[in-house]
Design a protein around this motif. Structure first.
Motif, PDB file in Angstrom:
ATOM      1  N   ASN A 103       1.011  -1.051  -0.023  1.00  0.00           N
ATOM      2  CA  ASN A 103      -0.165  -0.735   0.266  1.00  0.00           C
ATOM      3  C   ASN A 103       0.806   1.526   0.502  1.00  0.00           C
ATOM      4  O   ASN A 103       1.817   0.827   0.590  1.00  0.00           O
ATOM      5  CB  ASN A 103      -1.168   0.373   1.331  1.00  0.00           C
ATOM      6  CG  ASN A 103      -1.898  -1.095   1.395  1.00  0.00           C
ATOM      7  OD1 ASN A 103      -2.584  -1.264   0.346  1.00  0.00           O
ATOM      8  ND2 ASN A 103      -1.833  -1.763   2.258  1.00  0.00           N
ATOM      9  N   ARG A 104       0.253   2.119  -0.789  1.00  0.00           N
ATOM     10  CA  ARG A 104       1.214   3.387  -0.430  1.00  0.00           C
ATOM     11  C   ARG A 104       0.283   4.706  -0.430  1.00  0.00           C
ATOM     12  O   ARG A 104      -1.281   4.731  -0.918  1.00  0.00           O
ATOM     13  CB  ARG A 104       1.638   3.597  -1.926  1.00  0.00           C
ATOM     14  CG  ARG A 104       3.333   2.695  -2.036  1.00  0.00           C
ATOM     15  CD  ARG A 104       4.289   2.974  -1.244  1.00  0.00           C
ATOM     16  NE  ARG A 104       5.226   2.142  -2.095  1.00  0.00           N
ATOM     17  CZ  ARG A 104       5.439   0.627  -1.551  1.00  0.00           C
ATOM     18  NH1 ARG A 104       4.137   0.462  -1.068  1.00  0.00           N
ATOM     19  NH2 ARG A 104       6.723  -0.218  -2.198  1.00  0.00           N
ATOM     20  N   GLY A 105       0.296   5.774   0.158  1.00  0.00           N
ATOM     21  CA  GLY A 105      -1.003   6.763   0.460  1.00  0.00           C
ATOM     22  C   GLY A 105      -0.018   7.620   0.639  1.00  0.00           C
ATOM     23  O   GLY A 105      -0.004   8.213   1.855  1.00  0.00           O
ATOM     24  N   LEU A 106      -0.562   9.253   0.236  1.00  0.00           N
ATOM     25  CA  LEU A 106      -0.042  10.803   0.801  1.00  0.00           C
ATOM     26  C   LEU A 106      -1.669  11.082   1.200  1.00  0.00           C
ATOM     27  O   LEU A 106      -2.394  11.047   0.990  1.00  0.00           O
ATOM     28  CB  LEU A 106      -0.071  10.827  -1.070  1.00  0.00           C
ATOM     29  CG  LEU A 106       0.714  12.788   0.087  1.00  0.00           C
ATOM     30  CD1 LEU A 106       1.590  12.475   0.254  1.00  0.00           C
ATOM     31  CD2 LEU A 106       0.745  13.740  -0.989  1.00  0.00           C
ATOM     32  N   ILE A 107      -1.304  11.085   3.210  1.00  0.00           N
ATOM     33  CA  ILE A 107      -1.925  11.607   3.996  1.00  0.00           C
ATOM     34  C   ILE A 107      -1.993  13.090   3.505  1.00  0.00           C
ATOM     35  O   ILE A 107      -1.332  13.923   4.617  1.00  0.00           O
ATOM     36  CB  ILE A 107      -1.856  11.162   4.728  1.00  0.00           C
ATOM     37  CG1 ILE A 107      -1.247   9.800   5.044  1.00  0.00           C
ATOM     38  CG2 ILE A 107      -2.969  11.520   5.991  1.00  0.00           C
ATOM     39  CD1 ILE A 107      -1.092   8.996   5.696  1.00  0.00           C
ATOM     40  N   GLN A 108      -3.237  13.951   3.046  1.00  0.00           N
ATOM     41  CA  GLN A 108      -2.982  15.574   2.925  1.00  0.00           C
ATOM     42  C   GLN A 108      -4.419  16.305   4.331  1.00  0.00           C
ATOM     43  O   GLN A 108      -4.844  14.925   4.537  1.00  0.00           O
ATOM     44  CB  GLN A 108      -3.209  15.726   1.693  1.00  0.00           C
ATOM     45  CG  GLN A 108      -2.566  15.625   0.512  1.00  0.00           C
ATOM     46  CD  GLN A 108      -2.520  15.786  -0.496  1.00  0.00           C
ATOM     47  OE1 GLN A 108      -3.917  15.157  -1.369  1.00  0.00           O
ATOM     48  NE2 GLN A 108      -1.831  16.378  -1.723  1.00  0.00           N
ATOM     49  N   PRO A 109      -3.743  17.650   4.012  1.00  0.00           N
ATOM     50  CA  PRO A 109      -4.779  17.686   5.172  1.00  0.00           C
ATOM     51  C   PRO A 109      -6.218  17.329   5.431  1.00  0.00           C
ATOM     52  O   PRO A 109      -6.966  18.115   4.225  1.00  0.00           O
ATOM     53  CB  PRO A 109      -4.338  19.164   4.522  1.00  0.00           C
ATOM     54  CG  PRO A 109      -3.565  19.548   4.522  1.00  0.00           C
ATOM     55  CD  PRO A 109      -3.634  18.490   3.252  1.00  0.00           C
ATOM     56  N   GLY A 110      -7.192  17.156   6.445  1.00  0.00           N
ATOM     57  CA  GLY A 110      -8.500  16.475   6.367  1.00  0.00           C
ATOM     58  C   GLY A 110      -8.531  15.012   6.558  1.00  0.00           C
ATOM     59  O   GLY A 110     -10.016  14.433   6.660  1.00  0.00           O
ATOM     60  N   ASP A 111      -7.127  14.546   5.219  1.00  0.00           N
ATOM     61  CA  ASP A 111      -7.671  12.797   5.041  1.00  0.00           C
ATOM     62  C   ASP A 111      -7.281  11.773   6.736  1.00  0.00           C
ATOM     63  O   ASP A 111      -6.083  12.617   7.648  1.00  0.00           O
ATOM     64  CB  ASP A 111      -6.579  12.542   4.333  1.00  0.00           C
ATOM     65  CG  ASP A 111      -7.188  13.117   2.911  1.00  0.00           C
ATOM     66  OD1 ASP A 111      -7.976  14.146   2.603  1.00  0.00           O
ATOM     67  OD2 ASP A 111      -5.548  13.140   1.840  1.00  0.00           O
TER      68      ASP A 111
END
Length: 309
Positions: A103-111
């Motif tokens: 798994n790969r993911g970018l956690i941005q503001p509000g995520d």
């Protein structure tokens, strides 16, 4: 301001939603300050010497807020987990997730990243290339949620929840972002193993909000901006003070002072399973902890594969 992005918005609910009386606060706990990962600062209301865990909630860390110069931001490189879930909520900045399940993911503001370690996983949470190269503000939270004994060895899974997918309920006294559970007539986006509710509550200056709670549920409130009062006794609360409500009837309430108040709120039934924890593993017996270390050292939790350029 509450930075939640563009989200599903629901009609404003009436100011009076219940006639039940507020629960009193059962205890408050002051946070400690420590370092995690590569050395980033966290404010930790639990676990501490006074409070090891609370129902199924095992840990809560507030990361930052920190202003980073280019190249200064730090994260948590490859490390293992087994037996629980990690819930990462970002308000400012960006965090990049990678794990041994691919798994790969970018956690941005509000995520929100809701990762079920289950039978075991290796993951990393690092500042994004943008934050590393340009610097910037980083602020977020990580909550650890225990798994019941029947799910300790469940297959690992990853839920990347976008800000735009999470319902926001506008109230006369503020606003609620519902991450998990059913409250205020809406369902949070996260799929959970236990009936828990997790939300981000904003109370406007000198306003008061009451939240319905199941009589069998425990609840915690962690204020992180502003100050005010909580519970039927209007006890003063502010940043870094964890507020705990025991089981019983009624509602839980928060009232903001002149600067407003923001807080994380967690509600859940008690989990009667024994808790045996050591570092990154949380199981039910000492033998299971030993097995977790043996499995990790033998490589059975996998590894994060390098990305091919």
């Amino acid at each position: 301001e509450l930075k939640v992005g563009m989200r599903p918005r629901l009609p404003m609910l009436p100011a009076t939603m219940t006639t039940r009386e507020d629960r009193p606060i059962s205890a408050t706990f002051e946070s400690v300050h420590t370092l995690e990962g590569e050395g980033f600062a966290v404010t930790r209301p639990f676990p501490t010497v006074r409070l090891d865990h609370f129902g199924p909630f095992l840990l809560l860390d507030e990361m930052g807020p920190a202003e980073n110069a280019p190249g200064q931001a730090k994260g948590a490189p490859d490390h293992p987990h087994r037996g629980f879930e990690t819930v990462t909520y970002v308000l400012d900045g960006e965090i990049e997730h990678k794990d041994s399940q691919g798994n790969r993911g970018l956690i941005q503001p509000g995520d929100v990243q809701w990762m079920t370690a289950g039978s075991g996983i290796v993951h990393s949470e690092m500042p994004s290339d943008l934050i590393m190269n340009a610097g910037g503000r980083v602020h977020g939270f990580q909550l650890w949620v225990n798994l019941p004994a029947r799910a300790k060895m469940h297959r690992p899974r990853y839920q990347g929840l976008r800000s735009s997918d999470m319902p926001v309920v506008d109230l006369p006294g503020g606003q609620v972002v519902v991450i998990a559970g059913h409250t205020l007539g809406v369902d949070g986006t996260a799929d959970t193993f236990l009936p828990i509710t997790y939300m981000h509550l904003k109370v406007l200056p000198e306003e008061r909000i009451q939240l319905e709670i199941e009589p069998s549920h425990l609840a915690f409130v962690y204020p992180f901006r502003g100050s005010g009062w909580a519970g039927s006794g209007r006890e003063p609360v502010g940043h870094g003070t964890l507020v705990v409500f025991d089981r019983g009837g009624g509602t839980i309430s928060l009232e903001a002072g002149s600067s407003g108040l923001e807080a994380l709120v967690g509600m859940a039934e008690p989990l009667p399973d024994p808790v045996v924890r050591y570092g990154p593993f949380v199981m039910n017996t000492r033998a299971e902890i030993i097995q977790a270390f043996e499995d990790y050292q033998a490589g059975r939790l996998g590894q994060i594969e390098a990305e091919i350029a």
